[in-house]
Design an enzyme around this catalytic site. Structure first.
Site, PDB file in Angstrom:
ATOM      1  N   ARG A 101       0.874  -1.178   0.000  1.00 28.17           N
ATOM      2  CA  ARG A 101       0.000   0.000   0.000  1.00 28.17           C
ATOM      3  C   ARG A 101       0.904   1.219   0.000  1.00 28.17           C
ATOM      4  O   ARG A 101       1.686   1.418   0.937  1.00 28.17           O
ATOM      5  CB  ARG A 101      -0.928  -0.002   1.220  1.00 28.17           C
ATOM      6  CG  ARG A 101      -1.635   1.322   1.417  1.00 28.17           C
ATOM      7  CD  ARG A 101      -2.750   1.278   2.422  1.00 28.17           C
ATOM      8  NE  ARG A 101      -3.918   0.600   1.883  1.00 28.17           N
ATOM      9  CZ  ARG A 101      -5.150   0.704   2.380  1.00 28.17           C
ATOM     10  NH1 ARG A 101      -5.379   1.453   3.442  1.00 28.17           N
ATOM     11  NH2 ARG A 101      -6.152   0.056   1.836  1.00 28.17           N
ATOM     12  N   HIS A 128      -7.056   0.783  -6.716  1.00 30.72           N
ATOM     13  CA  HIS A 128      -7.325  -0.043  -5.529  1.00 30.72           C
ATOM     14  C   HIS A 128      -7.993  -1.333  -6.008  1.00 30.72           C
ATOM     15  O   HIS A 128      -9.174  -1.579  -5.755  1.00 30.72           O
ATOM     16  CB  HIS A 128      -8.207   0.732  -4.547  1.00 30.72           C
ATOM     17  CG  HIS A 128      -8.212   0.163  -3.155  1.00 30.72           C
ATOM     18  ND1 HIS A 128      -7.490  -0.967  -2.777  1.00 30.72           N
ATOM     19  CD2 HIS A 128      -8.863   0.573  -2.024  1.00 30.72           C
ATOM     20  CE1 HIS A 128      -7.707  -1.208  -1.499  1.00 30.72           C
ATOM     21  NE2 HIS A 128      -8.528  -0.300  -1.022  1.00 30.72           N
ATOM     22  N   GLN A 131      -9.981  -3.746  -3.693  1.00 25.65           N
ATOM     23  CA  GLN A 131     -11.297  -3.216  -3.332  1.00 25.65           C
ATOM     24  C   GLN A 131     -12.317  -3.532  -4.426  1.00 25.65           C
ATOM     25  O   GLN A 131     -13.424  -3.991  -4.152  1.00 25.65           O
ATOM     26  CB  GLN A 131     -11.201  -1.703  -3.114  1.00 25.65           C
ATOM     27  CG  GLN A 131     -12.507  -1.087  -2.675  1.00 25.65           C
ATOM     28  CD  GLN A 131     -12.986  -1.633  -1.344  1.00 25.65           C
ATOM     29  OE1 GLN A 131     -12.252  -1.640  -0.366  1.00 25.65           O
ATOM     30  NE2 GLN A 131     -14.219  -2.115  -1.275  1.00 25.65           N
ATOM     31  N   ASP A 220     -17.253   7.075  -1.761  1.00 25.41           N
ATOM     32  CA  ASP A 220     -16.011   6.939  -0.994  1.00 25.41           C
ATOM     33  C   ASP A 220     -15.747   8.305  -0.360  1.00 25.41           C
ATOM     34  O   ASP A 220     -16.402   9.310  -0.709  1.00 25.41           O
ATOM     35  CB  ASP A 220     -14.862   6.517  -1.944  1.00 25.41           C
ATOM     36  CG  ASP A 220     -13.532   6.301  -1.216  1.00 25.41           C
ATOM     37  OD1 ASP A 220     -13.526   6.188   0.020  1.00 25.41           O
ATOM     38  OD2 ASP A 220     -12.490   6.245  -1.904  1.00 25.41           O
ATOM     39  N   CYS A 260     -16.459   1.713   0.171  1.00 30.38           N
ATOM     40  CA  CYS A 260     -15.275   0.883   0.434  1.00 30.38           C
ATOM     41  C   CYS A 260     -14.856   0.938   1.893  1.00 30.38           C
ATOM     42  O   CYS A 260     -14.187   0.032   2.375  1.00 30.38           O
ATOM     43  CB  CYS A 260     -14.129   1.317  -0.470  1.00 30.38           C
ATOM     44  SG  CYS A 260     -13.656   3.036  -0.211  1.00 30.38           S
ATOM     45  N   ARG A 288     -13.732  -8.516   1.120  1.00 27.43           N
ATOM     46  CA  ARG A 288     -12.287  -8.319   0.902  1.00 27.43           C
ATOM     47  C   ARG A 288     -11.543  -9.601   1.278  1.00 27.43           C
ATOM     48  O   ARG A 288     -10.607 -10.020   0.601  1.00 27.43           O
ATOM     49  CB  ARG A 288     -11.771  -7.153   1.770  1.00 27.43           C
ATOM     50  CG  ARG A 288     -12.313  -5.778   1.415  1.00 27.43           C
ATOM     51  CD  ARG A 288     -11.769  -5.283   0.091  1.00 27.43           C
ATOM     52  NE  ARG A 288     -10.319  -5.248   0.055  1.00 27.43           N
ATOM     53  CZ  ARG A 288      -9.558  -4.236   0.519  1.00 27.43           C
ATOM     54  NH1 ARG A 288     -10.138  -3.153   1.004  1.00 27.43           N
ATOM     55  NH2 ARG A 288      -8.245  -4.281   0.447  1.00 27.43           N
TER      56      ARG A 288
END
Ligand code: CP
Ligand code: NVA
Length: 301
Positions: A101, A128, A131, A220, A260, A288
């Site tokens: 990340r 991402h 996600q 988001d 998310c 996830r």
């Protein structure tokens, strides 16, 4: 399969379909005692905070019988100036996959180019993908299909939005993005995805128009990690992009609400919607775990 997943378009449609089937099987408890990662170590590197990505990867690796090694920059020589390329060359000698990340998508590309193990993007400023895999699994689970569904992404054209665009192009769901001027998704990703997509990928200004007859509303945070200095300016620009009950009433009656997470309640989404019957955000968060387990099974041999 020794490949990197730095963005959704690193996977084919058929790989994503196989991965989703497997994630659904894993979620239902199939092969609960299988340990395909036994004897394997997976590095998890975080330059930014994380709740879901860290916990779902760590727990998932444990459930698959593997060993997760979690790191932050100041725990590696990277924090003292060792290059990303040399780090990539080194990790390949010990580990079987590496999740990163990071702020810079280019850093991920450099790491991947210099390592011989699969590198997975656990969020960069542009993409991402992990996600988006959970997002499409949730859509499939809640709506019974992905192709032809109408998803409205209301808010910032950010990393989560960019990965959703690539997923729409590959899997054939319609995606309408509503954002203020200047906060559009990544133009190259948008253009390339549009050129490949059979479905519609539209960017417009009016959030209610985007929400109109949607099967799913997605939002988001308005201020992503690393954008804290822009917070006040962005919050003013995004005021009318909040998912509240009025916005939700524009969508289909049985529309689901996706986020998310983490959410900034009272900004991009109200408590009423987030805690309401149409919200599936915690199922989405759970997914996830299942999609990443399926991804690790696919990549780590
Ligand atoms: N959605 C997501 O990636 O959450 P975290 O930042 O908590 O990992
Ligand atoms: N767009 C957000 C997503 C967090 C999971 C960020 O980058 O901070």
């Amino acid at each position: 399969m020794n490949k990197d997943v730095l963005k959704i378009s690193d996977l084919t449609k058929s790989e994503i379909e196989i991965l989703l089937d497997r994630a659904i099987a894993l979620k239902s408890g199939k092969d609960a005692n299988a340990c395909p990662l036994i004897g394997k170590s997976i590095g998890l590197f975080f330059e930014k905070p994380s709740t879901r990505t860290r916990l779902s990867f760590e727990a998932g690796i444990y459930q698959l019988g593997g060993n997760a090694i979690c790191m932050t920059p100041d725990e590696l020589q990277l924090g003292r100036g060792e290059t990303i390329a040399d780090t990539g060359r080194t990790i390949s000698r010990y580990l079987h996959a590496f999740m990163m990340r990071t702020f810079s998508h280019a850093a991920l590309e450099t790491l991947a180019a210099n390592s011989s193990i699969p590198v997975i993007n656990g969020l960069s400023d542009i993409h991402h993908p992990c996600q988006a895999l959970a997002d499409v699994m949730t859509l499939l689970e809640k709506k019974g299909r992905i192709e032809g569904m109408k998803v409205a992404f209301i808010g910032d054209g950010n990393n989560v939005c960019n990965s959703l665009i690539e997923a729409a192009a590959l899997l054939g769901f319609h995606l309408t993005i509503a954002c203020p001027e200047g906060f559009e998704p990544h133009n190259e990703i948008l253009e390339k995805s549009r050129s490949l997509a059979k479905s519609e990928i539209i960017v417009l200004r009016d959030p209610r128009e985007a929400a109109g007859m949607a099967d799913a509303l997605y939002t988001d945070v308005w201020v992503s990690m690393g954008q804290e200095k822009e917070a006040e300016h962005k919050k003013k620009k995004f005021m009318e992009y909040q998912i509240n009950t009025k916005m939700l009433s524009c969508a289909k009656k049985d529309a689901i609400v996706l986020h998310c997470l983490p959410a900034h309640r009272g900004e991009e989404i109200t408590d009423e919607v987030m805690d309401g019957p149409q919200s599936v955000v915690f199922d989405q968060a759970e997914n996830r775990l299942h999609t990443q387990k399926a991804l690790l099974e696919m990549l780590v041999k």
